[in-house]
Design a protein around this motif. Structure first.
Motif, PDB file in Angstrom:
ATOM      1  N   LEU A 152       0.850  -1.178   0.000  1.00  0.00           N
ATOM      2  CA  LEU A 152       0.000   0.000   0.000  1.00  0.00           C
ATOM      3  C   LEU A 152       0.891   1.236   0.000  1.00  0.00           C
ATOM      4  N   LEU A 153       0.820   2.025  -1.046  1.00  0.00           N
ATOM      5  CA  LEU A 153       1.650   3.221  -1.165  1.00  0.00           C
ATOM      6  C   LEU A 153       1.020   4.430  -0.483  1.00  0.00           C
ATOM      7  N   ASP A 154      -0.307   4.466  -0.439  1.00  0.00           N
ATOM      8  CA  ASP A 154      -1.006   5.633   0.095  1.00  0.00           C
ATOM      9  C   ASP A 154      -2.290   5.178   0.771  1.00  0.00           C
ATOM     10  N   GLU A 155      -2.308   5.169   2.090  1.00  0.00           N
ATOM     11  CA  GLU A 155      -3.499   4.691   2.800  1.00  0.00           C
ATOM     12  C   GLU A 155      -4.642   5.702   2.775  1.00  0.00           C
ATOM     13  N   ARG A 156      -4.342   6.938   2.438  1.00  0.00           N
ATOM     14  CA  ARG A 156      -5.370   7.974   2.319  1.00  0.00           C
ATOM     15  C   ARG A 156      -5.226   8.671   0.963  1.00  0.00           C
ATOM     16  N   PRO A 157      -5.559   7.952  -0.108  1.00  0.00           N
ATOM     17  CA  PRO A 157      -5.385   8.520  -1.442  1.00  0.00           C
ATOM     18  C   PRO A 157      -6.335   9.698  -1.698  1.00  0.00           C
ATOM     19  N   ALA A 158      -5.947  10.549  -2.611  1.00  0.00           N
ATOM     20  CA  ALA A 158      -6.776  11.683  -3.007  1.00  0.00           C
ATOM     21  C   ALA A 158      -8.094  11.188  -3.592  1.00  0.00           C
ATOM     22  N   ALA A 159      -9.098  12.026  -3.510  1.00  0.00           N
ATOM     23  CA  ALA A 159     -10.432  11.677  -3.989  1.00  0.00           C
ATOM     24  C   ALA A 159     -10.413  11.237  -5.453  1.00  0.00           C
ATOM     25  N   GLU A 160      -9.506  11.779  -6.222  1.00  0.00           N
ATOM     26  CA  GLU A 160      -9.437  11.427  -7.650  1.00  0.00           C
ATOM     27  C   GLU A 160      -9.060   9.964  -7.876  1.00  0.00           C
TER      28      GLU A 160
END
Length: 64
Positions: free
Chosen positions: A34-42
């Protein structure tokens, strides 16, 4: 929203990476990272696709 990955359930299919390359990667054994546990909405639709195509059901979104 937060993405959670249970790497111990991963079967190294790589489907999550294909669906959401900005959020997931694979280690040398093919296990998802997992690279980003809180990805941007996009990226939310891509994460939902990754969840849908994961054969091990190792990914989920949680409301935290």
């Amino acid at each position: 929203m937060k993405v959670e990955l249970e790497a111990d359930k991963c079967v190294a299919s790589g489907q999550c990476v294909l669906a959401a390359i900005d959020v997931f990667d694979q280690d040398d054994d093919g296990i998802a990272i997992l690279l980003d546990e809180r990805p941007a909405a996009e990226h939310l639709d891509d994460v939902k696709e990754a969840i849908a195509v994961c054969p091990a059901a190792a990914i989920r979104l949680v409301d935290r």
